[in-house]
Design an enzyme around this catalytic site. Structure first.
Site, short mmCIF file in Angstrom:
data_model
loop_
_atom_site.label_atom_id
_atom_site.label_comp_id
_atom_site.label_asym_id
_atom_site.label_seq_id
_atom_site.Cartn_x
_atom_site.Cartn_y
_atom_site.Cartn_z
N HIS A 127 6.12 9.01 -10.64
CA HIS A 127 6.25 8.63 -9.23
C HIS A 127 5.93 9.81 -8.32
O HIS A 127 6.30 10.95 -8.60
CB HIS A 127 7.68 8.17 -8.94
N CYS B 67 0.32 7.97 -7.40
CA CYS B 67 -0.21 7.24 -6.25
C CYS B 67 -0.60 8.19 -5.13
O CYS B 67 -0.06 9.28 -4.99
CB CYS B 67 0.84 6.26 -5.72
N ARG C 232 -5.23 6.35 -6.52
CA ARG C 232 -4.62 7.21 -7.50
C ARG C 232 -5.15 8.64 -7.35
O ARG C 232 -6.33 8.86 -7.10
CB ARG C 232 -4.89 6.71 -8.93
#
Length: 248
Positions: A157, A231, A240
């Site tokens: 993340h 991300c 990405r």
């Protein structure tokens, strides 16, 4: 006797409606604020605590293990699959776990990136609930393992849930990334950064990684590669960000 007309109730009705509307707006605002606090702060606190504890557990387990020895490259037996990625995650094309793998939430290694102060556990799999939302870094199934010839591909993340890859955009050529397992420590050096590509750009996690969207980024020869995916831009899953490193 004069007639007195009661108008108080009629006059107060618009004010009462405005007051109710104002209360509703304030309540909604408080609820939204609490949701933002939960998503941006509380999930980070929980995930970081959980990930930190997992790192300590691994280090305690390894304390009684034999000394770390130099790595011996091993050729991977399976290429990465090209299935579709789950929407809204930092991953690219997650294939299903293969036979004989540990459960997705089982951490087996530790990643350290001195430049951004990152220390986090690595677990097999890239499921959101079982791995990424716990603050772990996820190892793409069917990609090479630490130190192996091929592409050791990881996802994490960038925002919320521990956000281990929050600052990987700050990595530059020559920065060191260390991967520690029970038996060995592997050192990789950052070589290329692809600032933005499509979520379906599965070429970046192939054994010889090369972007399918921007073919000028990537490699042509076999080697021992490390790929970090997350991300971008922040608080969005539109694209990405890719960081490639080579083992030294």
């Amino acid at each position: 006797m004069p007639v007195v007309v009661q108008t108080r109730g009629v006059r107060s009705t618009p004010a009462r409606v405005l007051w109710v509307c104002a209360e509703a707006v304030v309540t909604c605002g408080v609820v939204l604020l609490l949701l933002v606090v939960h998503q941006l702060w509380w999930t980070n606190q929980q995930a970081r605590a959980q990930a930190g504890e997992q790192v300590r557990v691994l280090e305690r387990e390894w304390a009684g293990s034999p000394p770390v020895v130099p790595e011996v490259p091993v050729t991977p037996t399976q290429p990465p699959a090209e299935d579709g990625a789950e929407a809204g995650t930092e991953t690219l094309a997650p294939p299903p776990p293969g036979r004989g793998e540990r459960p997705p939430s089982s951490a087996y290694a530790i990643i350290r990136i001195p430049r951004i102060g990152l220390t986090a556990p690595i677990a097999r799999g890239i499921g959101k609930r079982s791995v990424l939302d716990r603050g772990y870094v996820g190892h793409y199934p069917n990609t090479a393992g630490p130190g192996q010839t091929g592409n050791f591909a990881l996802a994490g993340h960038r925002n919320t849930h521990g956000e281990p890859f929050r600052y990987i955009n700050r990595l530059r050529t020559g920065d060191t990334i260390r991967i520690r397992t029970r038996d060995r420590e592997y050192t990789y050096v950052v070589d290329q950064v692809l600032a933005r590509t499509a979520p379906r750009d599965t070429g970046v996690i192939q054994p010889v990684p090369r972007s399918l969207v921007k073919p000028s980024y990537g490699y042509s020869d076999p080697g021992s590669y490390l790929t970090l995916t997350t991300c971008t831009p922040e608080f969005s899953s539109a694209y990405r960000l890719i960081v490639w490193a080579k083992r030294v």
